[in-house]
Design a protein around this motif. Structure first.
Motif, short mmCIF file in Angstrom:
data_model
loop_
_atom_site.label_atom_id
_atom_site.label_comp_id
_atom_site.label_asym_id
_atom_site.label_seq_id
_atom_site.Cartn_x
_atom_site.Cartn_y
_atom_site.Cartn_z
N GLY A 36 1.71 -4.56 0.56
CA GLY A 36 2.75 -3.58 0.32
C GLY A 36 2.72 -3.07 -1.10
O GLY A 36 1.73 -3.27 -1.82
N PRO A 37 3.78 -2.43 -1.55
CA PRO A 37 3.85 -1.88 -2.91
C PRO A 37 3.59 -2.96 -3.96
O PRO A 37 4.02 -4.10 -3.81
N GLY A 38 2.86 -2.58 -4.97
CA GLY A 38 2.56 -3.52 -6.05
C GLY A 38 1.65 -4.65 -5.60
O GLY A 38 1.55 -5.67 -6.26
N GLY A 39 1.01 -4.49 -4.42
CA GLY A 39 0.12 -5.53 -3.91
C GLY A 39 0.84 -6.71 -3.29
O GLY A 39 0.25 -7.77 -3.08
N CYS A 40 2.15 -6.56 -2.97
CA CYS A 40 2.89 -7.68 -2.39
C CYS A 40 2.32 -8.02 -1.01
O CYS A 40 1.82 -7.15 -0.30
N THR A 41 2.40 -9.29 -0.65
CA THR A 41 1.75 -9.74 0.59
C THR A 41 2.69 -10.49 1.54
O THR A 41 2.26 -11.04 2.53
N SER A 42 3.98 -10.54 1.20
CA SER A 42 4.95 -11.22 2.09
C SER A 42 6.28 -10.49 1.98
O SER A 42 6.51 -9.71 1.06
N LYS A 43 7.15 -10.81 2.92
CA LYS A 43 8.48 -10.18 2.92
C LYS A 43 9.20 -10.45 1.59
O LYS A 43 9.75 -9.53 0.98
N SER A 45 7.94 -11.39 -1.42
CA SER A 45 7.32 -10.78 -2.61
C SER A 45 7.52 -9.26 -2.61
O SER A 45 7.71 -8.65 -3.67
N CYS A 46 7.53 -8.66 -1.41
CA CYS A 46 7.76 -7.21 -1.33
C CYS A 46 9.21 -6.87 -1.69
O CYS A 46 9.47 -5.90 -2.40
N GLU A 47 10.16 -7.70 -1.21
CA GLU A 47 11.57 -7.46 -1.54
C GLU A 47 11.82 -7.65 -3.03
O GLU A 47 12.58 -6.90 -3.63
N ASN A 48 11.18 -8.65 -3.63
CA ASN A 48 11.33 -8.87 -5.07
C ASN A 48 10.80 -7.67 -5.85
O ASN A 48 11.43 -7.20 -6.80
N TYR A 49 9.64 -7.17 -5.44
CA TYR A 49 9.03 -6.03 -6.14
C TYR A 49 9.90 -4.78 -5.97
O TYR A 49 10.15 -4.04 -6.94
N CYS A 50 10.36 -4.56 -4.76
CA CYS A 50 11.12 -3.34 -4.46
C CYS A 50 12.59 -3.43 -4.85
O CYS A 50 13.34 -2.46 -4.73
N ASN A 51 13.01 -4.60 -5.31
CA ASN A 51 14.39 -4.77 -5.75
C ASN A 51 14.61 -4.17 -7.14
O ASN A 51 15.73 -4.15 -7.63
N ASP A 52 13.54 -3.69 -7.76
CA ASP A 52 13.62 -3.07 -9.09
C ASP A 52 13.54 -1.56 -8.92
O ASP A 52 12.58 -1.04 -8.36
N VAL A 53 14.57 -0.87 -9.39
CA VAL A 53 14.65 0.58 -9.20
C VAL A 53 13.46 1.32 -9.83
O VAL A 53 13.14 2.44 -9.43
N ALA A 54 12.77 0.67 -10.77
CA ALA A 54 11.60 1.30 -11.39
C ALA A 54 10.50 1.56 -10.35
O ALA A 54 9.64 2.42 -10.55
N HIS A 55 10.54 0.83 -9.23
CA HIS A 55 9.51 0.98 -8.20
C HIS A 55 10.00 1.78 -6.99
O HIS A 55 9.38 1.75 -5.94
N ILE A 56 11.13 2.48 -7.14
CA ILE A 56 11.77 3.12 -5.99
C ILE A 56 10.88 4.14 -5.29
O ILE A 56 10.82 4.18 -4.06
N ASN A 57 10.14 4.94 -6.04
CA ASN A 57 9.31 5.97 -5.40
C ASN A 57 8.21 5.35 -4.54
O ASN A 57 8.00 5.74 -3.39
N GLU A 58 7.53 4.38 -5.12
CA GLU A 58 6.43 3.70 -4.42
C GLU A 58 6.95 2.97 -3.16
O GLU A 58 6.34 3.04 -2.09
N CYS A 59 8.07 2.29 -3.32
CA CYS A 59 8.61 1.50 -2.21
C CYS A 59 9.17 2.38 -1.09
O CYS A 59 9.01 2.08 0.09
N LEU A 60 9.81 3.48 -1.48
CA LEU A 60 10.33 4.40 -0.47
C LEU A 60 9.19 5.04 0.33
O LEU A 60 9.28 5.17 1.55
#
Length: 202
Positions: A36-43, A45-60
């Motif tokens: 997933g975004p930022g190379g996350c590989t689990s639910k 790690s993906c939620e941790n990465y996407c919990n930061d608004v700085a990554h909102i575009n990539e995660c959306l």
């Protein structure tokens, strides 16, 4: 291990170890390459990465492409994204939903929190009007109630000992008319069967 996600999901499905919706999400993730975004590989790690608004575009973009997010959550995140794109600032520099909600529990921060909620279109018109009345009352020097948020203040005002303060605040803020305030004072805020508040009395 990311490389084992396929066989593990198959096993979990076969023996009913995960819900149908979780299995569907897992298959979507596998179909997206198990990354997933930022190379996350689990639910997590993906939620941790996407919990930061700085990554909102990539995660959306990832959530829309894979269908991995609930439509309501996706719609809310899009509102935040659009508000940020227009130059709105998150209150107090908060970086995720929990941080922002905690920050905005403090009545002293109501102005910047309401400004962002309005920019993002989070508040229905009637809620927005109430919040603006509340802010105007505070600016005019009305003493705020010792509660935070609508739910907590509703509970606070249900307590008989707090009735007088609540009526004074509601009248000063324009939530109720002077006539309604007078009726409430005469009845002690109670209706038939000692009910309190419009909903309970109805």
């Amino acid at each position: 291990k990311p490389e084992n996600i396929g066989p593990c999901v198959d096993f979990a499905e076969k023996y009913d170890l995960m819900s149908k919706s979780d299995a569907e999400q897992a298959h979507r993730f596998i179909n997206a390459g198990s990354k997933g975004p930022g190379g996350c590989t689990s639910k997590d790690s993906c939620e941790n990465y996407c919990n930061d608004v700085a990554h909102i575009n990539e995660c959306l973009a990832f959530a829309e492409k894979t269908g991995l997010r609930d439509p309501d959550e996706l719609a809310e995140a899009k509102k935040v994204q659009q508000a940020l794109d227009k130059g709105a600032k998150l209150p107090g520099g908060c970086r995720n939903k929990n941080e922002c909600e905690n920050y905005c529990q403090n009545p002293d921060r109501i102005e910047e929190c309401v400004a962002f909620a309005e920019a993002a279109g989070f508040m229905p018109p009637e809620e927005l009007e109430e919040a603006k009345k509340y802010m105007a009352a505070l600016k005019s020097g009305v003493k705020p109630l010792p509660c935070r948020g609508k739910s907590e203040c509703d509970d606070y005002c249900q307590e008989p000992g707090n009735f007088k303060d609540c009526i004074e605040f509601a009248e000063a803020a324009g939530f109720i008319s002077p006539e309604e305030a007078e009726i409430a004072r005469k009845t002690g805020g109670k209706g038939p069967g000692n009910c309190r508040g419009r909903e309970q009395c109805e």
